[in-house]
Design an enzyme around this catalytic site. Sequence first.
Site, short mmCIF file in Angstrom:
data_model
loop_
_atom_site.label_atom_id
_atom_site.label_comp_id
_atom_site.label_asym_id
_atom_site.label_seq_id
_atom_site.Cartn_x
_atom_site.Cartn_y
_atom_site.Cartn_z
N SER A 209 0.81 -1.22 0.00
CA SER A 209 0.00 0.00 0.00
C SER A 209 0.84 1.27 0.00
O SER A 209 0.45 2.28 -0.58
CB SER A 209 -0.93 0.01 1.21
OG SER A 209 -0.18 -0.11 2.41
N LYS A 228 13.52 -0.73 -2.09
CA LYS A 228 12.17 -0.46 -1.59
C LYS A 228 11.92 1.03 -1.75
O LYS A 228 12.66 1.85 -1.20
CB LYS A 228 12.07 -0.88 -0.12
CG LYS A 228 10.66 -0.79 0.46
CD LYS A 228 10.64 -1.38 1.87
CE LYS A 228 9.24 -1.37 2.46
NZ LYS A 228 9.23 -1.96 3.83
N ASP A 366 5.92 -9.57 12.20
CA ASP A 366 5.17 -9.91 10.98
C ASP A 366 5.82 -11.08 10.26
O ASP A 366 6.19 -10.97 9.09
CB ASP A 366 5.10 -8.69 10.07
CG ASP A 366 3.95 -8.76 9.08
OD1 ASP A 366 3.00 -9.53 9.33
OD2 ASP A 366 3.98 -8.04 8.06
#
Length: 543
Positions: A209, A228, A366
């Site tokens: 996102s 990134k 995560d």
Amino acid sequence: MAIISVSALRGARFPLFTNNPQPFPQFPIPSRRSSKLNFRSKGFTPFARYAQSQQDLFSSRLQDGIENLPKLVEDIVQTSINTGPRGALRLAQGIQAFLGVGGEWLADASKSTNSSAGLPTQMQLGLLSPQYLRRLFERMGATYIKLGQFIASAPTLFPAEYVQEFQNCFDRAPSVPFQEIQAILREELGRPIDSVYEYVDPTPVASASIAQVHAARLKGSQDNVVIKVLKPGIKDILVADLNFVYIVARILEFLNPELSRASLVGIVKDIRESMLEEVDFYKEAANIEAFRSYLEAMGLTRQATAPKVYQHCSTQRILTMERLYGVPLTDLDSISSLVSSPETSLITALNVWFGSLLACETFHADVHAGNLWLLRDGRIGFLDFGIVGRISPKTWTAMEVFLASIATEEYESMASALIEMGATNKDVDVMAFAKDLEKIFSSIQDLDTDLIVATARDTTTNATAVSANVVVDERQMNALFLDVIRVSESYGLKFPREFALLMKQLLYFDRYTRLLAPNLNMLQDQRISIVSNRGSTYKNSFR
């Protein structure tokens, strides 16, 4: 980076979603047959007292409101100034999204009203129903998708229907055209792209996102890397959206002071701080370097790794990292071809992660299939440190007792540990709570793993398989965790966010255990260390 502070979240509730509003107090009133009011009647006296108490309460709230109004106005003005012109643009986009989803609801409602069944209960909530609220969030873009992911990952804070519906926000996000990525790289590097990178693949490896990842090769060293890149305009959108959410929360608390007890503004502040940190790649780089330092200090570099950060071509908006090659821990066939003992690799992953809980200020929060790999050289690779957590000594000590009680099936001890972690203002029936927990944890072994195994063996691209694994993991792990939360809340318990983060990671590892080492009990095996002396002052709570 998304460090989750628990101070604002502990014990939070959302009155908007409360299903059982308190009934208005009933009081006896004088009979209409009486031509005169009897001020000494038993019925009127309580009513008069209630009316007086309500008047006093209203006066008190009015006085508080007058005193707090200047601060509210100052907050709104200052936040609006900080937002600037981008706020007007986002407001227009928000209205457009609202009208679009509202049109969808009207069309669906029209079809439902024509049927014999009538309008479904969920649709009666309008755009506040889980399905349409999720659609609205997706139309609103990155900020609200991240908020949706927060809802999906916070079963301790939100109703189950919303947690389950917002699992869809974990699906792959659309990518940004490569030309825009090139423009960001040139701006951030301050020099031509080809002076730093020999090659940048225009097709992204992944797209989320707020950022997307491109494979590349460094000039000179010829190291294979990934870049990134923060998507264009994302930070401005986040600032505008989160400032708007903050203003709404401030106004709601001003109009209804009872909401301050739910720490509504505190929760919004915490989310805003966490999400703004996530768009600062300096923070993520620091998390990676801290984890790599932990591996080096503990002599674990031959067992596990995290990608090296190339500081000379990393900034707040771009993060250049070593490219690691491997497969997710759900790909049993590929893992078996890389190592002789998948069980040993899993034990390594467990020990490294458990060790980081104690040795690092933050822990990787995560570890789904896309972020935990077995590398080609046999090491465990920890990827993407955008979401990390912190754990207090008290919670960790209670967590140790909780884990030990799962291993030994001592459900009374488990119930006591959960009560120690949870916030409650009433006595809890430990025996009844323990029996309910026993029912839940006895069902863990019955979880169906066929779906995720089939996904891992998908013959399509690795990126597709990993993306699907992430979605499956999120949905199934949250479904199980919701059972624990649902039962706990029935006893009046509300857990800190850090407990949810820890439990979620343990459920991921439980999935990997059943795939790679079905006979392994990760809570009892002597090769796995989950015990610490951290927070020893709290251990007496369970004796």
